[in-house]
Write a protein that holds these residues in place. Structure first.
Motif, short mmCIF file in Angstrom:
data_model
loop_
_atom_site.label_atom_id
_atom_site.label_comp_id
_atom_site.label_asym_id
_atom_site.label_seq_id
_atom_site.Cartn_x
_atom_site.Cartn_y
_atom_site.Cartn_z
N GLN A 43 0.83 -1.19 0.00
CA GLN A 43 0.00 0.00 0.00
C GLN A 43 0.88 1.25 0.00
N PRO A 44 0.44 2.33 -0.65
CA PRO A 44 1.25 3.56 -0.70
C PRO A 44 1.36 4.19 0.68
N PRO A 45 2.45 4.88 0.96
CA PRO A 45 2.62 5.51 2.28
C PRO A 45 1.61 6.61 2.51
N ASP A 46 1.26 6.81 3.77
CA ASP A 46 0.32 7.85 4.16
C ASP A 46 1.02 9.20 4.11
N ILE A 47 0.49 10.12 3.31
CA ILE A 47 1.10 11.44 3.16
C ILE A 47 1.09 12.20 4.48
N LYS A 48 0.03 12.05 5.25
CA LYS A 48 -0.06 12.75 6.53
C LYS A 48 1.03 12.30 7.49
N ILE A 49 1.26 10.98 7.55
CA ILE A 49 2.30 10.46 8.45
C ILE A 49 3.68 10.92 8.00
N GLY A 92 4.05 6.09 14.97
CA GLY A 92 3.99 7.50 14.63
C GLY A 92 4.60 8.31 15.75
N PHE A 93 3.95 9.42 16.15
CA PHE A 93 4.49 10.24 17.22
C PHE A 93 3.35 10.91 17.95
N ASP A 94 3.62 11.34 19.15
CA ASP A 94 2.65 12.06 19.96
C ASP A 94 3.29 13.37 20.39
#
Length: 231
Positions: A41-47, A207-209
């Motif tokens: 699956q393509p990477p999430d642009i937001k992440i 991800g990150f917080d």
């Protein structure tokens, strides 16, 4: 007094070298198996954008003393402003990694694949080493060590009279397991699939917080003196 041992050359030829070669070959095989098991699956642009922002914020924190105080203040406001800062996230909108994994089945599947590709080869390799090479003194480190290294270097050998610089076959397995990262980066490239440290960070964070680390770290950075110039 610690005893000095004379290691047979057959141990080098039939224990030390085969064990090292098998660890390298298994690591390369794990790399390609992990790449085949990855989802396409393509990477999430937001992440990706969030990761780039976090990287820029970390660079600002690292280089805080290399820029003028006025420039640092403006950049800190740009990242941590409570109205429109890039790293500011309201408490009610912070992402929960567990909830995100439940809503995205692909993330749970990828996590399971990564766990399998990491745990199964290590379990089988350790069982092979423990069955065929248990109890061997495989090598000797060419410099003296303190007694604190005995438990790390002589796993499987219950002799307190042996010098600490001698390495058992089981300890040699663990040294190869955690010490071949640089070799794999040299052979397979920096983005190899064997970076267990990066993998553990990805599995633990997803991800990150920014509410927990990045904003707090930047706000806590000391403001550099006015005499500091950009270098």
């Amino acid at each position: 007094m610690a005893e000095d041992l004379v290691l047979d050359s057959a141990i080098r030829d039939w224990v030390l070298i085969p064990l090292s070669l098998v660890m390298v070959l298994i690591g390369i095989l794990r790399h390609f198996v992990t790449k085949l098991m990855r989802s396409s699956q393509p990477p999430d642009i937001k992440i990706l954008k969030e990761n780039q922002v976090v990287m820029r914020a970390r660079n600002l924190r690292t280089c805080a003393n290399l820029i003028p105080a006025k420039s640092f203040r403006s950049r800190r406001v740009y990242f941590s402003n409570e109205e429109n800062g890039l790293l500011y996230v309201p408490k009610g909108q912070a992402q929960n990694p567990q909830a995100q994994m439940l809503t995205d089945p692909n993330m749970a599947t990828d996590m399971m694949k990564k766990n399998l590709s990491m745990i199964i080869p290590q379990t089988l390799t350790f069982a092979w080493v423990n069955f065929f090479f248990s109890g061997f003194v495989a090598a000797k480190i060419p410099f003296p060590l303190t007694q604190r290294f005995r438990s790390m270097l002589q796993n499987g050998i219950d002799l307190s009279t042996v010098d600490v610089s001698y390495v058992s076959s089981r300890s040699w397995y663990f040294l190869n397991l955690f010490g071949l990262r640089g070799l794999f980066s040299l052979i397979l490239g920096e983005e190899n699939a064997l970076d267990d440290t990066q993998r553990m960070m990805q599995m633990g964070g997803f991800g990150f917080d920014p509410t927990k680390s990045n904003v707090t770290d930047i706000m806590a950075c000391p403001i550099p003196s006015e005499e500091k110039l950009i270098t």
